[in-house]
Enzyme design. Sequence first.
Site, PDB file in Angstrom:
ATOM      1  N   GLY A   1       0.759  -1.121  -0.029  1.00 54.62           N
ATOM      2  CA  GLY A   1       0.053  -0.052  -0.204  1.00 54.62           C
ATOM      3  C   GLY A   1       0.801   1.134  -0.094  1.00 54.62           C
ATOM      4  CD  GLU A   2       2.110   5.720  -0.967  1.00 56.52           C
ATOM      5  OE1 GLU A   2       1.819   4.915  -1.785  1.00 56.52           O
ATOM      6  OE2 GLU A   2       3.341   6.196  -0.781  1.00 56.52           O
ATOM      7  CB  SER A   3       5.310   2.718   3.669  1.00 59.72           C
ATOM      8  OG  SER A   3       5.947   3.755   2.689  1.00 59.72           O
TER       9      SER A   3
ATOM     10  CB  CYS B   1       5.397  -4.003  -0.976  1.00 58.96           C
ATOM     11  SG  CYS B   1       6.064  -2.996  -2.222  1.00 58.96           S
TER      12      CYS B   1
ATOM     13  NE  ARG C   1       7.783   5.459   0.974  1.00 61.98           N
ATOM     14  CZ  ARG C   1       6.903   6.700   0.765  1.00 61.98           C
ATOM     15  NH1 ARG C   1       7.175   7.829   1.247  1.00 61.98           N
ATOM     16  NH2 ARG C   1       5.825   6.559  -0.164  1.00 61.98           N
TER      17      ARG C   1
ATOM     18  CB  ILE D   1       3.769  -2.756  -7.377  1.00 65.84           C
ATOM     19  CG1 ILE D   1       3.034  -4.320  -8.324  1.00 65.84           C
ATOM     20  CG2 ILE D   1       2.743  -1.626  -7.746  1.00 65.84           C
ATOM     21  CD1 ILE D   1       1.804  -4.604  -7.696  1.00 65.84           C
ATOM     22  NE  ARG D   2       2.986   2.972  -6.358  1.00 71.33           N
ATOM     23  CZ  ARG D   2       2.913   3.196  -5.092  1.00 71.33           C
ATOM     24  NH1 ARG D   2       3.723   4.262  -4.454  1.00 71.33           N
ATOM     25  NH2 ARG D   2       1.804   2.869  -4.491  1.00 71.33           N
TER      26      ARG D   2
ATOM     27  CG  HIS E   1       2.891  -6.643  -4.162  1.00 72.25           C
ATOM     28  ND1 HIS E   1       2.138  -6.338  -3.246  1.00 72.25           N
ATOM     29  CD2 HIS E   1       3.900  -5.928  -4.475  1.00 72.25           C
ATOM     30  CE1 HIS E   1       2.114  -5.209  -2.952  1.00 72.25           C
ATOM     31  NE2 HIS E   1       3.225  -4.684  -3.618  1.00 72.25           N
TER      32      HIS E   1
ATOM     33  CD  GLU F   1       0.065  -9.346  -2.047  1.00 71.04           C
ATOM     34  OE1 GLU F   1       1.368  -9.799  -1.707  1.00 71.04           O
ATOM     35  OE2 GLU F   1       0.072  -8.036  -2.238  1.00 71.04           O
TER      36      GLU F   1
HETATM   37  N1  GLN Z   1       6.072   2.360  -2.714  1.00 72.83           N
HETATM   38  C1  GLN Z   1       5.311   2.144  -1.785  1.00 72.83           C
HETATM   39  C2  GLN Z   1       5.578   2.841  -0.583  1.00 72.83           C
HETATM   40  O1  GLN Z   1       6.473   3.739  -0.376  1.00 72.83           O
HETATM   41  C3  GLN Z   1       4.891   0.667  -1.541  1.00 72.83           C
HETATM   42  C4  GLN Z   1       4.445   0.015  -2.836  1.00 72.83           C
HETATM   43  C5  GLN Z   1       3.845  -1.176  -2.263  1.00 72.83           C
HETATM   44  O2  GLN Z   1       3.513  -1.315  -1.446  1.00 72.83           O
HETATM   45  N2  GLN Z   1       3.396  -1.845  -3.548  1.00 72.83           N
HETATM   46  O3  GLN Z   1       4.864   2.904   0.460  1.00 72.83           O
END
Ligand code: GLN
Length: 197
Positions: A52-54, A84, A111, A139-140, A175, A177
């Site tokens: 998600g978004e940390s 992630c 990040r 993913i990112r 990821h 999952e």
């Molecule tokens: N880049 C996101 C973050 O900094 C993490 C990306 C993800 O969980 N897929 O939180």
Amino acid sequence: MHAGVIAVQGDVAEHAEAVRRAAAAHDTDATVVEIREAGVVPDCDVLLMPGGESTTISRLLHREGIAAEIREHVAAGKPVLATCAGLIVCSRDAKDDRVDALGLVDVSVDRNAFGRQKDSFEAEIAVDELASPFHAVFIRAPLIDDVGEDVEVLATVDDRPVAVRDGPVVATSFHPELTADPRIHDLAFFPAEAVQA
Ligand code: GLN
């Protein structure tokens, strides 16, 4: 097995399904609860920290009083799988003031570092303890740029760690999952008896 998925953000249903699959391979029944408030973690045998978004996840975990409960869970030696953004939140240092890192995995992370090069990618990676490659979806993804002495590196991409184990916590920058393969959940939650297939 009673599993809790931190449900602030991220792939909650997918993680729940992977836990059930991993448990089934051990003839174990898993119940899965979603965690959005304090008071639930103490009843959990294992925990999942999704992506998600940390920055958002960190803020809510501290605000709701869940962060302290996660620390107690790990101090008691109970398993956690952090993926992630979950890895970022569990790290020692996320190098971002908006992330109050829990310090549960002795790594520092950058990040979105993988993401700056390529937003997302997939790779077949060799993972220690698994007999055949794992299809990893990034993913990112965060880059692990420093690893403490007691941290075991389980997998790398281009010589960079992407899966690590620090005591009861397994953390991945990808990821697990998002595929039907529950082996990362398996090695996180059944460390002594992971199914090697
Ligand atoms: N880049 C996101 C973050 O900094 C993490 C990306 C993800 O969980 N897929 O939180």
